[in-house]
Scaffold this active site. Structure first.
Site, PDB file in Angstrom:
ATOM      1  N   GLN A 103       0.828  -1.219   0.000  1.00 16.04           N
ATOM      2  CA  GLN A 103       0.000   0.000   0.000  1.00 16.04           C
ATOM      3  C   GLN A 103       0.859   1.264   0.000  1.00 16.04           C
ATOM      4  O   GLN A 103       0.428   2.304  -0.480  1.00 16.04           O
ATOM      5  CB  GLN A 103      -0.917   0.026   1.229  1.00 16.04           C
ATOM      6  CG  GLN A 103      -2.044  -0.984   1.208  1.00 16.04           C
ATOM      7  CD  GLN A 103      -1.666  -2.243   1.958  1.00 16.04           C
ATOM      8  OE1 GLN A 103      -0.515  -2.655   1.951  1.00 16.04           O
ATOM      9  NE2 GLN A 103      -2.626  -2.881   2.585  1.00 16.04           N
ATOM     10  N   ASP A 117      -6.395   1.668  12.364  1.00 13.84           N
ATOM     11  CA  ASP A 117      -7.624   0.944  12.026  1.00 13.84           C
ATOM     12  C   ASP A 117      -8.546   0.774  13.226  1.00 13.84           C
ATOM     13  O   ASP A 117      -9.756   0.624  13.070  1.00 13.84           O
ATOM     14  CB  ASP A 117      -7.284  -0.417  11.426  1.00 13.84           C
ATOM     15  CG  ASP A 117      -6.613  -0.215  10.084  1.00 13.84           C
ATOM     16  OD1 ASP A 117      -5.382  -0.021  10.057  1.00 13.84           O
ATOM     17  OD2 ASP A 117      -7.328  -0.171   9.065  1.00 13.84           O
ATOM     18  N   ASN A 157      -2.704  -0.857  13.526  1.00 15.68           N
ATOM     19  CA  ASN A 157      -2.512  -0.331  12.171  1.00 15.68           C
ATOM     20  C   ASN A 157      -1.825  -1.423  11.359  1.00 15.68           C
ATOM     21  O   ASN A 157      -1.505  -2.496  11.879  1.00 15.68           O
ATOM     22  CB  ASN A 157      -1.686   0.966  12.211  1.00 15.68           C
ATOM     23  CG  ASN A 157      -1.690   1.677  10.864  1.00 15.68           C
ATOM     24  OD1 ASN A 157      -2.755   1.877  10.280  1.00 15.68           O
ATOM     25  ND2 ASN A 157      -0.534   2.029  10.340  1.00 15.68           N
TER      26      ASN A 157
HETATM   27  C1  RUB Z   1      -4.986   0.093   6.031  1.00 16.98           C
HETATM   28  C2  RUB Z   1      -4.163   0.651   7.086  1.00 16.98           C
HETATM   29  C3  RUB Z   1      -4.150   2.136   7.126  1.00 16.98           C
HETATM   30  C4  RUB Z   1      -5.234   2.573   8.039  1.00 16.98           C
HETATM   31  C5  RUB Z   1      -5.338   4.077   8.020  1.00 16.98           C
HETATM   32  O1  RUB Z   1      -4.939  -1.315   5.970  1.00 16.98           O
HETATM   33  O2  RUB Z   1      -3.596   0.012   7.921  1.00 16.98           O
HETATM   34  O3  RUB Z   1      -2.935   2.621   7.615  1.00 16.98           O
HETATM   35  O4  RUB Z   1      -6.452   1.993   7.638  1.00 16.98           O
HETATM   36  O5  RUB Z   1      -6.579   4.451   7.591  1.00 16.98           O
HETATM   37  P1  RUB Z   1      -5.617  -2.013   4.705  1.00 16.98           P
HETATM   38  P2  RUB Z   1      -7.156   5.895   7.916  1.00 16.98           P
HETATM   39  O6  RUB Z   1      -4.914  -1.526   3.498  1.00 16.98           O
HETATM   40  O7  RUB Z   1      -5.419  -3.481   4.988  1.00 16.98           O
HETATM   41  O8  RUB Z   1      -7.071  -1.622   4.733  1.00 16.98           O
HETATM   42  O9  RUB Z   1      -6.607   6.790   6.875  1.00 16.98           O
HETATM   43  O10 RUB Z   1      -8.601   5.710   7.868  1.00 16.98           O
HETATM   44  O11 RUB Z   1      -6.617   6.236   9.273  1.00 16.98           O
END
Ligand code: RUB
Length: 363
Positions: free
Chosen positions: A202, A243, A253
């Site tokens: 990601q 999260d 997270n």
């Molecule tokens: C996503 C992840 C992101 C948080 C942050 O995991 O860990 O750092 O969701 O989100 P995945 P936000 O890709 O497995 O969904 O911006 O809502 O704080």
């Protein structure tokens, strides 16, 4: 291509259109979601991901579920339950479905058209509120950046982030990336170390794409590089999203965040979590014990996607077939390693007392 928000919007038939995050940065395509099952699929297969946007998609999903169940409230409840259970860790998902269903219960006696309109407006309101929260997080976070720069007389500010917590993850400028976008607006010279964030990349695929689009200087690093950079004084601050955050400040997270927090502590690098109030789970205090951690398919570890030399997207196996793999999606960073929580209400110490005081009305 984009509509009201950058990562998702309604089309002329009131279906939900989302950017397909599985194929970025190599392809920019959208997926149209028309019913509850497609909502579940999009969340499960990570067409959309990131705690905030998962919540938004779920909220619109409840609206689509209401349209599909055509006045059958029991059916709507079943479909909403399926959406609520589509991923286990990001609590914004449960929060958004519960908020939509609380409204649905209150409005179920309305004429069908009015009932649907109320649900659609609520989903839009949640997204609008997320935009405002995101902007507040941007400002409080950028204030911290400015303060550190002034105190340390830095010329360029180096931030390290893990995973993607930009506008792909929460409309419309993110959590962890929001202060970075705001710092750019304030003419602060900023550079971002982007953890690639295996297994799904990601960071390399999404955060780098967002930052490049915004013209923000950044460098992608292998996940194991952060500790060395911190020892070499090449990181001024770490910011990640979250999260699910316990009342104590313990923060779940993307897997690997905990290791960055340990390295930050050992090197006196400030480590911040940026989150809207909807990411708190006020019901729990011990994040390590109580936050459910998703285990995803081992294929995400065993295969990688990328461009070949001819520019075609390919998926390659990178682990021999005989070996098994284990794929925890998240880890929990204990509050003691967190310098502060950047929220829409201000910066909060990661402790039960401070969180309870700042969010008293929500607990
Ligand atoms: C996503 C992840 C992101 C948080 C942050 O995991 O860990 O750092 O969701 O989100 P995945 P936000 O890709 O497995 O969904 O911006 O809502 O704080």
């Amino acid at each position: 291509m984009q509509g009201k928000y950058k990562a998702l919007w309604l089309d002329e038939n009131d279906n939900l259109v989302v950017l397909d995050q599985r194929v970025l940065p190599f392809e920019e395509t959208t997926v149209t979601i028309t019913n509850a099952q497609e909502t579940v699929d999009a969340i499960e297969n990570m067409t959309v991901r990131g705690a905030g946007v998962i919540g938004n998609v779920a909220a619109f999903g409840v609206y689509l579920a209401a349209r599909e169940s055509a006045g059958d409230f029991d059916r709507l409840e079943e479909l909403a339950k399926d959406i609520r259970e589509s991923r286990p860790t990001a609590v914004n998902l449960m929060w958004a479905v519960d908020r939509m269903m609380a409204l649905a219960k209150k409005k179920q006696k309305l004429l069908p058209a009015n009932f649907l309109k109320a649900l659609k407006n609520e989903a839009i309101l949640i997204a609008d509120e997320d935009c405002e929260r995101s902007q507040k997080i941007a400002e409080y976070g950028a204030d911290i950046i400015e303060e550190i720069m002034l105190n340390r007389e830095l010329d360029t500010f180096n931030v390290l982030t893990h995973c993607n917590a930009g506008w792909l993850a929460i409309v419309d400028s993110g959590t962890a990336l929001a202060p970075i976008y705001e710092a750019q607006k304030r003419d602060i010279k900023i550079h971002v170390w982007v953890d690639e964030t295996r297994p799904r990349n990601q960071g390399a695929n999404l955060t780098a794409w967002e930052l490049a689009k915004a013209g923000i200087e950044h460098t992608v690093i292998a996940d194991n590089t952060g500790g060395h950079l911190m020892q070499q004084k090449m990181v001024d601050m770490v910011i990640t999203g979250a999260d699910r955050v316990a009342k104590s400040g313990d923060s779940a997270n993307k897997i690997g965040t905990y290791l960055k927090a340990l390295a930050a502590k050992d090197n006196d690098v400030p480590f911040y979590i940026a989150l809207p109030a909807s990411t708190f789970d006020f019901e729990i205090t011990d994040g390590v014990e109580q936050i459910p951690i998703e285990i995803r398919s081992e294929d995400e570890v065993k295969y990688m996607r990328g461009l070949d030399k001819e520019g075609r997207v390919q998926e390659l196996q990178v682990v021999q077939s005989q070996s098994s793999a284990l794929n925890y999606g998240f880890d929990v960073t204990p509050a003691r390693l967190i310098t502060g929580l950047i929220t829409e209400r201000g910066v909060c110490e990661a402790s039960v007392d401070a969180v309870s005081e700042m969010f008293e009305d929500l607990i």
